[in-house]
Design a protein around this motif. Structure first.
Motif, PDB file in Angstrom:
ATOM      1  N   GLY A  25      29.307  65.563  27.035  1.00 31.29           N
ATOM      2  CA  GLY A  25      28.513  64.724  26.138  1.00 31.29           C
ATOM      3  C   GLY A  25      27.346  65.483  25.545  1.00 31.29           C
ATOM      4  N   LEU A  26      26.657  66.270  26.373  1.00 27.89           N
ATOM      5  CA  LEU A  26      25.526  67.062  25.896  1.00 27.89           C
ATOM      6  C   LEU A  26      25.966  68.071  24.841  1.00 27.89           C
ATOM      7  N   ILE A  27      27.106  68.688  25.066  1.00 24.87           N
ATOM      8  CA  ILE A  27      27.632  69.673  24.108  1.00 24.87           C
ATOM      9  C   ILE A  27      27.925  69.006  22.765  1.00 24.87           C
ATOM     10  N   LEU A  28      28.626  67.872  22.803  1.00 23.80           N
ATOM     11  CA  LEU A  28      28.986  67.185  21.562  1.00 23.80           C
ATOM     12  C   LEU A  28      27.755  66.663  20.835  1.00 23.80           C
ATOM     13  N   PHE A  29      26.824  66.077  21.581  1.00 24.82           N
ATOM     14  CA  PHE A  29      25.604  65.550  20.977  1.00 24.82           C
ATOM     15  C   PHE A  29      24.818  66.666  20.307  1.00 24.82           C
ATOM     16  N   ALA A  30      24.640  67.772  21.025  1.00 23.71           N
ATOM     17  CA  ALA A  30      23.839  68.881  20.489  1.00 23.71           C
ATOM     18  C   ALA A  30      24.530  69.528  19.286  1.00 23.71           C
ATOM     19  N   PHE A  31      25.857  69.648  19.348  1.00 20.53           N
ATOM     20  CA  PHE A  31      26.583  70.257  18.233  1.00 20.53           C
ATOM     21  C   PHE A  31      26.463  69.409  16.973  1.00 20.53           C
TER      22      PHE A  31
ATOM     23  N   ILE B 275      18.783  51.540  21.318  1.00 18.27           N
ATOM     24  CA  ILE B 275      19.088  50.300  22.033  1.00 18.27           C
ATOM     25  C   ILE B 275      20.414  50.391  22.781  1.00 18.27           C
ATOM     26  N   VAL B 276      21.359  51.174  22.253  1.00 15.37           N
ATOM     27  CA  VAL B 276      22.669  51.274  22.895  1.00 15.37           C
ATOM     28  C   VAL B 276      22.778  52.536  23.760  1.00 15.37           C
ATOM     29  N   VAL B 277      22.775  53.711  23.126  1.00 18.89           N
ATOM     30  CA  VAL B 277      23.068  54.950  23.858  1.00 18.89           C
ATOM     31  C   VAL B 277      21.965  55.295  24.863  1.00 18.89           C
ATOM     32  N   CYS B 278      20.699  55.245  24.432  1.00 17.81           N
ATOM     33  CA  CYS B 278      19.602  55.558  25.356  1.00 17.81           C
ATOM     34  C   CYS B 278      19.538  54.556  26.508  1.00 17.81           C
ATOM     35  N   THR B 279      19.855  53.303  26.235  1.00 19.64           N
ATOM     36  CA  THR B 279      19.861  52.293  27.291  1.00 19.64           C
ATOM     37  C   THR B 279      20.927  52.598  28.337  1.00 19.64           C
ATOM     38  N   ILE B 280      22.085  53.068  27.894  1.00 20.57           N
ATOM     39  CA  ILE B 280      23.150  53.439  28.821  1.00 20.57           C
ATOM     40  C   ILE B 280      22.640  54.527  29.776  1.00 20.57           C
ATOM     41  N   THR B 281      21.987  55.551  29.224  1.00 17.14           N
ATOM     42  CA  THR B 281      21.439  56.623  30.061  1.00 17.14           C
ATOM     43  C   THR B 281      20.382  56.081  31.008  1.00 17.14           C
ATOM     44  N   GLY B 282      19.465  55.264  30.487  1.00 12.77           N
ATOM     45  CA  GLY B 282      18.368  54.735  31.294  1.00 12.77           C
ATOM     46  C   GLY B 282      18.842  53.856  32.437  1.00 12.77           C
ATOM     47  N   LEU B 283      19.790  52.958  32.169  1.00 17.04           N
ATOM     48  CA  LEU B 283      20.292  52.065  33.221  1.00 17.04           C
ATOM     49  C   LEU B 283      21.131  52.826  34.253  1.00 17.04           C
ATOM     50  N   ALA B 284      21.844  53.847  33.799  1.00 19.34           N
ATOM     51  CA  ALA B 284      22.614  54.668  34.742  1.00 19.34           C
ATOM     52  C   ALA B 284      21.675  55.362  35.721  1.00 19.34           C
ATOM     53  N   ILE B 285      20.561  55.873  35.214  1.00 21.67           N
ATOM     54  CA  ILE B 285      19.580  56.546  36.076  1.00 21.67           C
ATOM     55  C   ILE B 285      18.902  55.548  36.996  1.00 21.67           C
ATOM     56  N   ALA B 286      18.461  54.415  36.437  1.00 22.56           N
ATOM     57  CA  ALA B 286      17.711  53.424  37.217  1.00 22.56           C
ATOM     58  C   ALA B 286      18.551  52.803  38.316  1.00 22.56           C
ATOM     59  N   SER B 287      19.828  52.569  38.064  1.00 23.68           N
ATOM     60  CA  SER B 287      20.684  51.893  39.051  1.00 23.68           C
ATOM     61  C   SER B 287      21.196  52.831  40.129  1.00 23.68           C
ATOM     62  N   SER B 288      21.202  54.126  39.861  1.00 22.37           N
ATOM     63  CA  SER B 288      21.804  55.085  40.792  1.00 22.37           C
ATOM     64  C   SER B 288      20.883  55.490  41.925  1.00 22.37           C
ATOM     65  N   GLY B 289      19.559  55.244  41.770  1.00 15.08           N
ATOM     66  CA  GLY B 289      18.614  55.605  42.817  1.00 15.08           C
ATOM     67  C   GLY B 289      18.231  57.067  42.847  1.00 15.08           C
TER      68      GLY B 289
ATOM     69  N   ALA C 212      30.088  59.001  20.906  1.00 14.79           N
ATOM     70  CA  ALA C 212      29.289  57.854  21.330  1.00 14.79           C
ATOM     71  C   ALA C 212      30.112  56.915  22.215  1.00 14.79           C
ATOM     72  N   VAL C 213      31.336  56.606  21.789  1.00 10.37           N
ATOM     73  CA  VAL C 213      32.213  55.734  22.576  1.00 10.37           C
ATOM     74  C   VAL C 213      32.536  56.384  23.917  1.00 10.37           C
ATOM     75  N   PHE C 214      32.830  57.662  23.886  1.00  8.79           N
ATOM     76  CA  PHE C 214      33.143  58.424  25.106  1.00  8.79           C
ATOM     77  C   PHE C 214      31.987  58.338  26.104  1.00  8.79           C
ATOM     78  N   TYR C 215      30.771  58.540  25.648  1.00  8.98           N
ATOM     79  CA  TYR C 215      29.598  58.535  26.525  1.00  8.98           C
ATOM     80  C   TYR C 215      29.272  57.125  27.017  1.00  8.98           C
ATOM     81  N   ILE C 216      29.397  56.139  26.130  1.00  4.32           N
ATOM     82  CA  ILE C 216      29.093  54.754  26.499  1.00  4.32           C
ATOM     83  C   ILE C 216      30.044  54.253  27.586  1.00  4.32           C
ATOM     84  N   ILE C 217      31.336  54.534  27.445  1.00  2.84           N
ATOM     85  CA  ILE C 217      32.313  54.098  28.453  1.00  2.84           C
ATOM     86  C   ILE C 217      32.017  54.743  29.806  1.00  2.84           C
TER      87      ILE C 217
END
Length: 581
Positions: free
Chosen positions: A481-487, A325-339, A228-233
């Protein structure tokens, strides 16, 4: 056989859409809203103190006077192992494509009320847990449901049904689909054969799950926080790297969340979504990610060492906050801000010929080798555009993406509508870009060339967002991240499925057999792509919600009284913890 599988997939998709329809979403969010008010907003008021308690030293040890198999922190990490998964990477991206960027707002709203639902189901799981012959804790909605009906026949039936659905889900969404996601990601990024990945995964899962809850919780207590920390950073680096895109991204998120009909553009395409679509996919994918209301997290919560079910309920409700609120938001804002939201990728190309009201296309997959076989598609012209009917009878309609021009060798109403003039007999060209309901495009050139563009979604969309700042390193980070999350999801769901089976069979030997079979199934998930399993698992997840929510609502009055009675004790404990720092 292929026709049968296509038909079965269509039926399952229809059932999946029905069970995850408006009624289910209203039931989930409505339950969370009702419980939040019924508990006097204590879950919201105590959220940050609960987070402090979660990360305190006390939550990592077993206190005297309590009962349980693992520490409160380990119990939550085991629960989070099954909830923080592909939904945080794939689910968020899918929701933002299907429901527009506004889906992220509805994920937040559903999670806010889902915090209370998660608190209730976990607290009840601990309150009604039992001890098996080996001295291990057994809990979960199976036992809460029986208590809600005072062990009468309806309660027994609903409890058994929940256990069956949970067992099926453990093999589907908790095993096959996760292993398949890992093997696909490893193969596409590192070109490692799926069978090699499957073999390694099988051995690793078997070694861990044979040790039971003690082994699973130890691995989860290290793996879940680390990943989680790895993905958030990494996500924050992407967001700040695209800081100039944040204002426009946030505007699209909030405008599309509440607009009747809105359009948000990407680099190479557009997304159109109504508020209903944003709500549907935001709430649906939010629940898929944090599992609030499903009852799965409550199974692991029952293993916690505690002397009070309310206290541990507060600890476990933090899972919904951290997941969505934390992890999904990180993914969502990364997508929204990148265009990158709304971009398309070339999937097929070829040539086309128009004959009266039919467009015949010969195409092949982009990047395929010389052994490919041309696929023939036949589009039928309609008054509004053209349509394609597949082998299963599903119809996909295409309409103009921009102002287009069409002319055939036969005059039709369609010609007049699109050109505003009568078609000439010598014109046989179709040109421009056309879009289906899902945002996928097809392009026709005047020289008879055809190109199919698929909307970027799922893990590919998140990868492109991270790639916008970190380049190829971003793709590797998302893959890892996907590998660790899924595992971690595989490990967490093994425990859920095992406890569901133990409720049904009540024999330790059956549980050991389950651990071995579960581990072997991981291999098949890694080497075989089973689209049907996704739909079947999604249906099983939805069916878990109904008996669980019924029990939570029946027992909510009693739990509300206990929660309010515990509040002075909780405040005193938090005060002492603050003074001891």
């Amino acid at each position: 056989m292929e026709h049968f599988m296509n038909s079965l997939q269509t039926v399952l998709n229809d059932i999946d859409n029905a069970v995850w329809g408006p009624v289910m979403l209203i039931l989930l969010v409505g339950t969370g809203v009702y419980l939040t008010f019924r508990f006097g907003f204590l879950t919201w008021r105590n959220l940050f103190p609960s987070l402090k308690a979660l990360f305190s030293k006390e939550s990592r040890i077993k206190k005297d006077g309590g009962k349980g198999d693992v520490s409160p922190f380990a119990a939550l990490m085991t629960a989070l192992a099954s909830t923080i998964g592909t939904g945080n990477i794939v689910g968020v991206a899918t929701a933002m494509v299907a429901g527009g960027p506004g889906a992220l707002v509805w994920m937040w709203i559903s999670a806010a009320f889902g915090i209370t639902t998660k608190f209730a189901e976990c607290a009840l799981s601990i309150k009604y847990r039992v001890v098996n012959d080996r001295g291990e804790m057994l809990g979960g909605p199976m036992y809460s449901i029986k208590a809600a009906f005072h062990d009468k026949l309806p309660g027994k039936i609903l409890a058994v049904l929940f256990a069956i659905f949970a067992l099926l889900a453990s093999f589907g969404i908790g095993n096959l689909t996760q292993a398949n996601s890992i093997s696909d990601a490893v193969n596409s990024t590192f070109t490692i054969p799926t069978w090699v990945t499957g073999l390694i995964l099988t051995v690793m899962v078997l070694i861990i799950v044979l040790g039971g809850i003690q082994s699973i919780s130890k691995v989860s207590s290290v793996l879940v926080p680390a990943m989680a920390v790895f993905y958030i950073i990494a996500g924050l680096v992407v967001i700040f790297g695209n800081i100039s895109g944040i204002p426009e991204g946030l505007k699209n998120i909030f405008v599309m969340a509440f607009s009747g009909k809105s359009v948000a553009g990407g680099i190479a395409g557009t997304l159109t979504a109504t508020m209903l679509n944003s709500m549907r996919y935001g709430v649906g994918r939010g629940v898929f990610s944090n599992e609030a209301g499903m009852g799965s997290a409550a199974i692991a919560a029952a293993a916690a060492h505690t002397d009070n079910h309310i206290r541990q309920g507060y600890i476990n409700m933090c899972g919904t906050f951290l997941d969505t609120i934390v992890v999904c938001t990180i993914t969502g804002l990364a997508i929204a801000s990148s265009g990158v939201l709304g971009t398309t990728n070339a999937a097929m190309d070829g040539t086309y010929v128009i004959d009266n009201n039919k467009i015949t296309i010969a195409s092949h997959n982009i990047g395929s080798d010389s052994s490919y076989k041309d696929t023939i598609y036949e589009y039928a012209l309609t008054d509004d555009g053209f349509s394609l009917t597949d082998d299963s009878g599903n119809v996909t309609n295409y309409t103009p993406c921009t102002k287009e021009k069409i002319a055939t060798n036969q005059e039709t109403d369609f010609d007049k509508k699109m050109d505003g003039v009568e078609a000439k007999a010598t014109e046989t060209t179709l040109q421009g870009t056309w879009q289906d309901e899902s945002g996928n495009n097809v392009k026709f050139s005047t020289d008879g060339q055809y190109e199919s563009l698929t909307l970027t979604t799922g893990a590919k969309l998140t990868i492109e967002a991270f790639r916008s700042v970190l380049g190829d390193v971003g793709a590797y980070l998302v893959t890892i991240g996907l590998i660790l999350f899924a595992f971690s999801t595989i490990l967490g769901w093994e425990y859920n499925g095992e406890k569901a089976l133990e409720f049904l069979a009540k024999k330790p030997l059956v549980c050991y057999i389950y651990r071995i079979i579960f581990s072997l199934v991981v291999y098949f998930g890694a080497v075989i792509s089973l689209d049907i399993v996704w739909s079947f698992s999604d249906i099983a997840n939805a069916l878990m919600i109904v008996p669980n929510v019924i029990a939570v609502l029946i027992l909510s009055n009693k739990l509300a009284k206990e929660t309010k009675k515990f509040q002075p004790i909780w405040k005193e404990e938090r005060g002492k913890a603050k003074n001891n720092k």
